[in-house]
Design an enzyme around this catalytic site. Sequence first.
Site, PDB file in Angstrom:
ATOM      1  N   PRO A   1      35.660  51.194  44.677  1.00 15.08           N
ATOM      2  CA  PRO A   1      36.770  50.942  45.591  1.00 15.08           C
ATOM      3  C   PRO A   1      36.542  51.417  47.029  1.00 15.08           C
ATOM      4  O   PRO A   1      37.452  51.378  47.831  1.00 15.08           O
ATOM      5  CB  PRO A   1      37.904  51.746  44.960  1.00 15.08           C
ATOM      6  CG  PRO A   1      37.205  52.953  44.413  1.00 15.08           C
ATOM      7  CD  PRO A   1      35.853  52.441  43.931  1.00 15.08           C
ATOM      8  N   TYR A   2      35.316  51.856  47.361  1.00 10.54           N
ATOM      9  CA  TYR A   2      35.086  52.388  48.705  1.00 10.54           C
ATOM     10  C   TYR A   2      35.357  51.331  49.773  1.00 10.54           C
ATOM     11  O   TYR A   2      36.084  51.582  50.736  1.00 10.54           O
ATOM     12  CB  TYR A   2      33.656  52.922  48.818  1.00 10.54           C
ATOM     13  CG  TYR A   2      33.337  53.567  50.139  1.00 10.54           C
ATOM     14  CD1 TYR A   2      34.067  54.672  50.591  1.00 10.54           C
ATOM     15  CD2 TYR A   2      32.316  53.103  50.949  1.00 10.54           C
ATOM     16  CE1 TYR A   2      33.776  55.280  51.795  1.00 10.54           C
ATOM     17  CE2 TYR A   2      32.011  53.707  52.151  1.00 10.54           C
ATOM     18  CZ  TYR A   2      32.738  54.789  52.574  1.00 10.54           C
ATOM     19  OH  TYR A   2      32.444  55.381  53.779  1.00 10.54           O
ATOM     20  N   GLY A   3      34.791  50.132  49.613  1.00 13.18           N
ATOM     21  CA  GLY A   3      35.018  49.063  50.580  1.00 13.18           C
ATOM     22  C   GLY A   3      36.492  48.725  50.750  1.00 13.18           C
ATOM     23  O   GLY A   3      37.004  48.721  51.875  1.00 13.18           O
TER      24      GLY A   3
ATOM     25  N   SER B   1      39.047  50.564  50.136  1.00 11.45           N
ATOM     26  CA  SER B   1      39.788  51.689  50.713  1.00 11.45           C
ATOM     27  C   SER B   1      39.599  51.760  52.223  1.00 11.45           C
ATOM     28  O   SER B   1      40.535  52.069  52.970  1.00 11.45           O
ATOM     29  CB  SER B   1      39.381  53.012  50.050  1.00 11.45           C
ATOM     30  OG  SER B   1      38.084  53.434  50.450  1.00 11.45           O
ATOM     31  N   LYS B   2      38.395  51.452  52.698  1.00 12.59           N
ATOM     32  CA  LYS B   2      38.153  51.468  54.144  1.00 12.59           C
ATOM     33  C   LYS B   2      38.771  50.246  54.822  1.00 12.59           C
ATOM     34  O   LYS B   2      39.172  50.307  55.987  1.00 12.59           O
ATOM     35  CB  LYS B   2      36.651  51.568  54.432  1.00 12.59           C
ATOM     36  CG  LYS B   2      36.083  52.946  54.111  1.00 12.59           C
ATOM     37  CD  LYS B   2      36.713  54.036  54.981  1.00 12.59           C
ATOM     38  CE  LYS B   2      36.029  55.371  54.799  1.00 12.59           C
ATOM     39  NZ  LYS B   2      36.536  56.413  55.701  1.00 12.59           N
TER      40      LYS B   2
END
Length: 197
Positions: free
Chosen positions: A90-92, A94-95
């Site tokens: 989920p990093y992408g 979230s950013k």
Amino acid sequence: MDTVAAFGSLHILVNKAGRGMKYVSDAFLTEPTRFWEVDSDTWRTIVDTNVNGPFLMARAAVPYLLDQGWGRIVNITMNHDTMRRAGFSPYGPSKAALESETVIWAQDLAGTGVTVNGLLPGGATDTGMIPEGVSEAVRTRLLRPEVMVEPLLWLASDASAAVTGARLDAARWDSTLPPEQAAAAALEQAGWTTRSH
């Protein structure tokens, strides 16, 4: 708020705390994890840190900034390509949410003397988000965290008063230029280009 109690005021908020893909897998650079394979608790932890954390910090800081009619909020973000990169959930996402927060908060605070901008290193950076065991050959190609210093200081200064709702790519900052020229070359509107249909 502890900061105001200790220093008497608050002027600048840098939302830099974040959790990256190493929380999903140590091999994220070479073996992408598909979104349905991500543990739901890990997903929540990353989103809570990267999306809710900046909101809660800004929500606590903004009343002080508004009261003095001056303030800077800088959200540490990343390249749009990384937000869309396969295996980066989920990093992408979230950013991408933080990018949206930057755009919306800048509009909400327009005309108050408080600006909201994003700052990104401009590429993969040698930080604590890079897992242990990455080869030295890979590590030498990474940006140094210090690339962020000059652009951040400019965004936190009076010189950036007319800039809000922008993103500044630190890798495009040319330290040989006067700061205003370096900033102009490294700035773009935050969010995504809209197309008419």
